[in-house]
Design a protein around this motif. Structure first.
Motif, short mmCIF file in Angstrom:
data_model
loop_
_atom_site.label_atom_id
_atom_site.label_comp_id
_atom_site.label_asym_id
_atom_site.label_seq_id
_atom_site.Cartn_x
_atom_site.Cartn_y
_atom_site.Cartn_z
N TYR A 28 0.90 -1.15 -0.21
CA TYR A 28 0.14 0.09 -0.07
C TYR A 28 0.82 1.29 -0.15
O TYR A 28 2.01 1.05 0.23
CB TYR A 28 -1.13 -0.04 1.00
CG TYR A 28 -0.42 0.04 2.57
CD1 TYR A 28 -0.22 1.42 3.24
CD2 TYR A 28 0.12 -0.99 3.30
CE1 TYR A 28 0.47 1.47 4.42
CE2 TYR A 28 0.47 -0.99 4.67
CZ TYR A 28 0.75 0.57 5.07
OH TYR A 28 1.29 0.57 6.47
N GLN A 30 1.30 4.97 1.53
CA GLN A 30 0.82 6.02 2.74
C GLN A 30 1.10 7.32 2.06
O GLN A 30 2.35 7.68 2.05
CB GLN A 30 1.36 5.66 4.01
CG GLN A 30 1.31 6.71 4.93
CD GLN A 30 -0.14 6.83 5.58
OE1 GLN A 30 -0.68 5.58 5.93
NE2 GLN A 30 -1.04 7.60 5.64
N TYR A 47 5.03 7.18 1.79
CA TYR A 47 5.66 5.71 1.95
C TYR A 47 5.16 4.74 0.92
O TYR A 47 3.79 4.84 0.77
CB TYR A 47 5.36 5.11 3.36
CG TYR A 47 5.87 5.91 4.44
CD1 TYR A 47 7.14 5.94 5.08
CD2 TYR A 47 4.90 6.83 4.97
CE1 TYR A 47 7.57 6.61 6.21
CE2 TYR A 47 5.48 7.96 5.88
CZ TYR A 47 6.63 7.43 6.57
OH TYR A 47 7.25 8.32 7.67
N TYR A 49 4.89 0.89 0.75
CA TYR A 49 5.10 -0.24 1.42
C TYR A 49 5.10 -1.41 0.74
O TYR A 49 4.32 -1.47 -0.29
CB TYR A 49 4.26 -0.56 2.66
CG TYR A 49 4.32 0.45 3.68
CD1 TYR A 49 5.43 0.29 4.65
CD2 TYR A 49 3.66 1.68 3.84
CE1 TYR A 49 5.74 1.18 5.60
CE2 TYR A 49 3.77 2.50 4.85
CZ TYR A 49 4.82 2.31 5.77
OH TYR A 49 5.17 3.19 6.66
N LYS A 51 4.83 -5.90 -0.09
CA LYS A 51 4.38 -7.21 0.20
C LYS A 51 5.41 -8.13 0.97
O LYS A 51 5.22 -8.58 1.91
CB LYS A 51 3.87 -7.99 -0.94
CG LYS A 51 2.71 -7.22 -1.43
CD LYS A 51 1.97 -8.05 -2.50
CE LYS A 51 0.80 -7.30 -3.26
NZ LYS A 51 0.26 -8.02 -4.44
N ALA A 53 7.83 -7.39 2.89
CA ALA A 53 8.02 -7.11 4.40
C ALA A 53 7.12 -7.47 5.13
O ALA A 53 7.54 -7.87 6.49
CB ALA A 53 7.73 -5.61 4.61
N ASN A 111 15.42 4.64 2.97
CA ASN A 111 15.24 3.07 3.26
C ASN A 111 15.28 2.14 2.22
O ASN A 111 14.53 1.10 2.20
CB ASN A 111 13.45 3.12 3.81
CG ASN A 111 13.52 3.83 5.37
OD1 ASN A 111 14.61 3.95 5.89
ND2 ASN A 111 12.19 4.29 5.25
N THR A 147 14.77 -2.53 -1.33
CA THR A 147 13.98 -2.26 -0.24
C THR A 147 13.66 -3.18 0.39
O THR A 147 13.10 -4.49 -0.27
CB THR A 147 12.92 -1.10 -0.19
OG1 THR A 147 12.70 -0.60 0.91
CG2 THR A 147 11.77 -1.37 -1.13
N ALA A 152 13.17 -1.11 6.49
CA ALA A 152 11.98 -0.83 6.68
C ALA A 152 10.92 -1.81 5.85
O ALA A 152 11.42 -2.57 5.04
CB ALA A 152 11.97 0.71 6.23
N GLY A 153 9.70 -1.51 5.81
CA GLY A 153 8.56 -2.23 5.20
C GLY A 153 8.68 -1.81 3.73
O GLY A 153 7.76 -2.08 2.89
N GLY A 154 9.54 -0.64 3.41
CA GLY A 154 9.46 -0.08 2.04
C GLY A 154 10.29 1.11 2.13
O GLY A 154 11.08 1.43 2.94
N ASP A 156 10.76 5.59 1.90
CA ASP A 156 10.19 6.89 2.12
C ASP A 156 10.13 7.67 0.86
O ASP A 156 11.25 7.40 0.32
CB ASP A 156 10.92 7.65 3.06
CG ASP A 156 10.97 6.89 4.49
OD1 ASP A 156 10.11 5.94 4.55
OD2 ASP A 156 11.08 7.64 5.51
#
Length: 172
Positions: A28, A30, A47, A49, A51, A53, A111, A147, A152-154, A156
């Motif tokens: 997704y 953000q 952000y 993000y 999958k 992660a 990230n 990434t 991180a989950g993705g 910045d």
């Protein structure tokens, strides 16, 4: 009025034509403006993000240049996994990249776990907390890095347009 790198040639915005994360890898987005946590609010970046992660085991996702431009800055920052953690907790790399499309329009990502493609070939291995200015032309959709966890989950994402002044926040 030019704010870009020494070698920039033109001013004004351009069009972002490629997603920095492949749609199949995207969990997704953000958007900027979130008002939570320790950030200055509203948050000045968004952000993307991935999958990977939340996969078991976690996997990296490639990151692509979102537009034609020049990689004007890259850096590698070594961070502790939890700022409140003790010294024996693991650290991770937080790689960042700036792609300048004009003297007044650029995209920045942080990230990244590592650089990829021609960016990695050009930059090589950066020392802890080191940056450099490769001035490397890239095309939209070109691989620039990866990434995922533990960074991180993705990524910045900042999109900066020096020709625009936002209203409603402060009196500049």
């Amino acid at each position: 009025d030019s704010h870009g790198s020494a070698g920039c040639q033109k001013n004004g915005p351009t069009t972002i034509t490629a997603s920095p994360i492949a749609l199949d890898d995207l969990l997704y987005i953000q958007p900027m403006g979130l008002m939570v946590g320790g950030h200055v609010t509203p948050i000045d970046h968004g952000y993307f993000y991935i999958k990977g992660a939340v996969a078991h085991p976690a996997v990296y996702a490639p990151v692509y240049a979102p537009l034609d431009g020049t990689v004007t800055a890259v850096s590698r920052t070594v961070r502790q996994s939890d700022p409140a953690a003790k010294a024996d907790h693991p650290t991770y790399d937080d790689a960042a990249i700036t792609i300048e499309a004009s003297c007044t329009f650029r995209v920045r990502f942080s990230n990244l776990v590592t650089f990829g493609g021609r960016v990695a070939d050009t930059v090589g291995a950066l020392a802890d907390n080191q940056g450099t200015n490769p001035n490397l032309p890239v095309k939209a959709g070109e691989l620039i890095g990866y990434t995922g966890l533990p960074t991180a989950g993705g990524i910045d994402v900042w999109v900066e347009d020096d020709t625009q002044t936002l209203t409603g926040f402060i009196n500049p």
